[in-house]
Design an enzyme around this catalytic site. Structure first.
Site, PDB file in Angstrom:
ATOM      1  N   ASP A 179     -13.984 -53.410 -18.578  1.00 22.93           N
ATOM      2  CA  ASP A 179     -13.844 -51.686 -19.047  1.00 22.93           C
ATOM      3  C   ASP A 179     -15.293 -51.320 -18.302  1.00 22.93           C
ATOM      4  O   ASP A 179     -15.972 -50.989 -19.268  1.00 22.93           O
ATOM      5  CB  ASP A 179     -14.220 -51.901 -20.812  1.00 22.93           C
ATOM      6  CG  ASP A 179     -13.231 -50.452 -21.283  1.00 22.93           C
ATOM      7  OD1 ASP A 179     -12.899 -49.577 -20.806  1.00 22.93           O
ATOM      8  OD2 ASP A 179     -14.424 -50.882 -22.900  1.00 22.93           O
ATOM      9  N   PHE A 180     -14.804 -50.707 -17.226  1.00 20.35           N
ATOM     10  CA  PHE A 180     -16.142 -50.318 -16.886  1.00 20.35           C
ATOM     11  C   PHE A 180     -15.795 -48.836 -17.099  1.00 20.35           C
ATOM     12  O   PHE A 180     -15.150 -48.161 -16.414  1.00 20.35           O
ATOM     13  CB  PHE A 180     -16.467 -50.550 -15.184  1.00 20.35           C
ATOM     14  CG  PHE A 180     -16.700 -52.357 -15.064  1.00 20.35           C
ATOM     15  CD1 PHE A 180     -17.137 -52.675 -16.270  1.00 20.35           C
ATOM     16  CD2 PHE A 180     -17.410 -52.526 -13.615  1.00 20.35           C
ATOM     17  CE1 PHE A 180     -17.553 -54.324 -15.388  1.00 20.35           C
ATOM     18  CE2 PHE A 180     -17.685 -53.646 -13.332  1.00 20.35           C
ATOM     19  CZ  PHE A 180     -17.893 -54.294 -14.492  1.00 20.35           C
ATOM     20  N   GLU A 181     -16.976 -47.713 -17.154  1.00 12.99           N
ATOM     21  CA  GLU A 181     -17.293 -47.161 -17.743  1.00 12.99           C
ATOM     22  C   GLU A 181     -18.941 -45.584 -17.120  1.00 12.99           C
ATOM     23  O   GLU A 181     -19.720 -47.076 -16.654  1.00 12.99           O
ATOM     24  CB  GLU A 181     -16.837 -46.560 -19.335  1.00 12.99           C
ATOM     25  CG  GLU A 181     -15.943 -46.835 -19.524  1.00 12.99           C
ATOM     26  CD  GLU A 181     -15.971 -46.864 -21.295  1.00 12.99           C
ATOM     27  OE1 GLU A 181     -16.439 -45.959 -21.586  1.00 12.99           O
ATOM     28  OE2 GLU A 181     -14.698 -47.558 -22.248  1.00 12.99           O
ATOM     29  N   GLY A 182     -18.715 -45.085 -17.524  1.00 11.91           N
ATOM     30  CA  GLY A 182     -19.753 -44.318 -16.904  1.00 11.91           C
ATOM     31  C   GLY A 182     -20.037 -43.574 -15.379  1.00 11.91           C
ATOM     32  O   GLY A 182     -19.195 -43.640 -14.428  1.00 11.91           O
TER      33      GLY A 182
END
Length: 604
Positions: A389-392
């Site tokens: 859940d890699f974000e940003g």
């Protein structure tokens, strides 16, 4: 000489001068016959056929305001994108051309690149109403292609363009080639079909169509279509192209893919409900013990494992402390609950990242630390696998990284390597899921990384090479169809959160595949329907983009039965769609299990 004297020049003198000029070899009068050979070479300059012929970083057609006809271009620059729309046309060397168009808005540019002489542009700082821009150029001695473009300026408001034309002599391109013959299938696997056909005289490229949709463009006489579902029949056709256009389609051939077991765990139910459990923090929804999660939830993602620093690769999973979560269970009870869920056929994963967990594997040392620390979490709690859940700013593409099938950016390459290592370590039962945002996936249909001309957000489409590389190991992809801006679908229209239409369009893109940034040679192939779940917020408290249960039902009806559809035209029907994902289990409990109860009622 003054104007009066020029006016009194005898007509006989003018006639004599004209005759003398025409008598000199190599000098030709610009006659009406010569001008009649000129043509408008811009395709769809009035945008009456949507964006056909144009490649836009951010643009769509509108019905108002327009200069003429019924449509015009509207494009809105962003902070790092000037909203350029461009098309490449065929020209004659050494010929003169006039480029013009009508624009309105602040800071609108019209120009031509690749002229072979001096590239040109014209612009206006402010056009509150339609204003005509015009410029001219002469093609170079060897120039046969020129790119026309219009764009705005970074961070300013929307601009409009209409009736763009390029007037000048068209290139003599002859006729489109004949339709290919001899199309046949070769090796067939659970996810691919090899094709070959006979060469066509005069063809410069070939396009492959799968069930009527163009999926690949190649220069040779063979291609392998990938990303297919197991045990599924497909129809294929091929066309040939040159500068004059595209041929008719060949006769169709069919092939049925073999059965397959790829994509991680094979013992999920046909339709699964996936939810995130707040395991390391509390918020307004309250803490929910793992043992108290109802049996309806088939995959439970423990949120979150986070890095010790953005670039360390060292992931830690710290369960919620008693001071924050007074009813938190002990480590022993938590581990026992994991085993109980697994005994009931459920999957429990560690989710890495989240809103606050930026993970950038910039080095091989960070990659190795990621593998080691994630393995430690999985082993400590006896988990079934991993959710990414890699974000940003976790994933972005370097400026020269343009091929999703062969990425070169370290954070992308190292993540792929780490996930393949974990998959190999734990074997076929290892569950691997991903939860990217639409910006990192479907946005790739419009632009990829910094873009052909630079200036775009390097994070655009950055998940695509990771998904592609892991497609045979990926159990589930559940894109977050929430907290999203408008996204262009395969119908070349923007779709916004708030109803079934958004979820239908976003999911159709994953199941149909799409050219990345409009490049037919750089295609993201479709995923199998059993690999796809739709991500939605559980309630209005959980995030922007919540839709009522009735809209969830419409979404599922359209995608699995092709009934109850709205305005978006899907490219297939997928009864094997895996299911739904939501943020989060805790927020659904807070809302009296509305999301779960609707899922149970639909799938039984």
């Amino acid at each position: 000489m003054d104007r009066a004297r020029r006016a009194r020049r005898p007509r006989s003198v003018l006639a004599l001068l004209t005759a003398a000029l025409l008598a000199v070899p190599g000098i030709t009068a610009l006659s009406s016959v010569a001008r009649a050979a000129d043509a408008d070479l811009a395709k769809n300059g009035g945008f009456e056929s949507g964006l056909d012929g144009w490649t836009c970083t951010a643009g769509s057609t509108v019905n108002s305001p327009v200069h003429s006809g019924s449509s015009a271009l509207q494009a809105t620059p962003a902070g790092s994108d000037n909203a350029q729309c461009a098309q490449t046309v065929t020209v004659q060397p050494n010929a003169q051309y006039t480029l013009s168009g009508y624009v309105r808005g602040s800071y609108v540019y019209l120009g031509a690149n690749g002229t072979g002489t001096t590239d040109v542009s014209t612009w206006t700082q402010s056009a509150p109403d339609w204003q005509k821009l015009t410029t001219t150029f002469t093609a170079g001695a060897t120039t046969t292609k020129v790119t026309l473009y219009t764009h705005g300026w970074y961070g300013t408001g929307a601009y409009y363009a209409d009736d763009i034309s390029l007037i000048g002599p068209g290139a003599s391109t002859g006729q489109p080639p004949a339709a290919p013959t001899g199309l046949k299938t070769g090796t067939v696997t659970s996810s691919s079909v090899a094709l070959s056909w006979s060469a066509v005289t005069g063809a410069t490229s070939y396009a492959v169509y799968r069930d009527g949709a163009k999926v690949q463009t190649v220069s040779g006489t063979s291609a392998t279509v990938t990303g297919l579902a197991p045990s599924t029949a497909y129809g294929f056709q091929v066309t040939a192209s040159n500068d004059a256009g595209e041929s008719a389609r060949s006769a169709a051939v069919t092939a049925t893919t073999t059965a397959g077991t790829g994509g991680g765990s094979t013992d999920l139910p046909a339709h699964a409900l996936v939810g995130y459990l707040h395991a390391s923090f509390a918020n307004g929804s309250g803490y929910t013990r793992l043992a108290d999660v109802p049996d309806s939830w088939d995959v439970i993602d423990l949120a979150f494992g986070e890095p010790t620093s953005a670039t360390s690769g060292d992931i830690r999973f710290n369960r919620c402390p008693v001071t924050e979560c007074p009813n938190v269970e002990s480590d022993a009870d938590f581990k026992a609950a994991v085993k109980a869920k697994q005994a009931a056929g459920k999957k429990v994963l560690i989710s890495i990242g989240g809103q606050n967990g930026q993970v950038q594997l910039t080095t091989t040392a960070a990659r190795d630390a990621f593998v080691s620390s994630v393995s430690n979490i999985i082993d400590t709690y006896g988990l079934d696998g991993l959710d990414i859940d890699f974000e940003g700013h976790s994933l972005s593409l370097n400026a020269n990284d343009t091929d999703l099938k062969n990425p070169t950016t370290p954070v992308i390459v190292n993540l792929i390597s780490a996930l393949k290592t974990l998959k190999a370590k734990y074997g076929s039962k290892f569950v691997l899921t991903m939860a990217p945002e639409t910006f990192f996936v479907q946005m790739g249909y419009q632009y990829y990384g910094t873009g052909k001309w630079g200036g775009q957000d390097p994070r655009c489409g950055a998940y695509l090479p990771v998904i592609y590389a892991l497609r045979d190991d990926l159990t589930l992809l559940h894109v977050q169809d929430y907290n999203s801006g408008p996204i262009m679908g395969l119908d070349n229209q923007y779709h916004s959160m708030g109803g079934a239409d958004f979820h239908i369009a976003m999911t159709d893109m994953l199941l149909t595949g799409f050219p990345v940034a409009g490049d037919a040679n750089n295609v993201f192939p479709p995923l199998r329907p059993d690999q796809v779940a739709i991500g939605m917020p559980a309630s209005t408290n959980a995030g922007n983009g919540y839709v009522a249960p009735s809209e969830v039902t419409k979404t599922l009806d359209c995608l699995t039965k092709k009934t109850n559809c709205g305005s978006y035209p899907t490219h297939g029907t997928w009864p094997a769609l895996r299911g739904l994902m939501t943020w989060s289990v805790n927020w659904d409990r807070y809302s009296n299990w509305e999301f779960q109860r609707n899922f149970d009622a639909y799938f039984g």
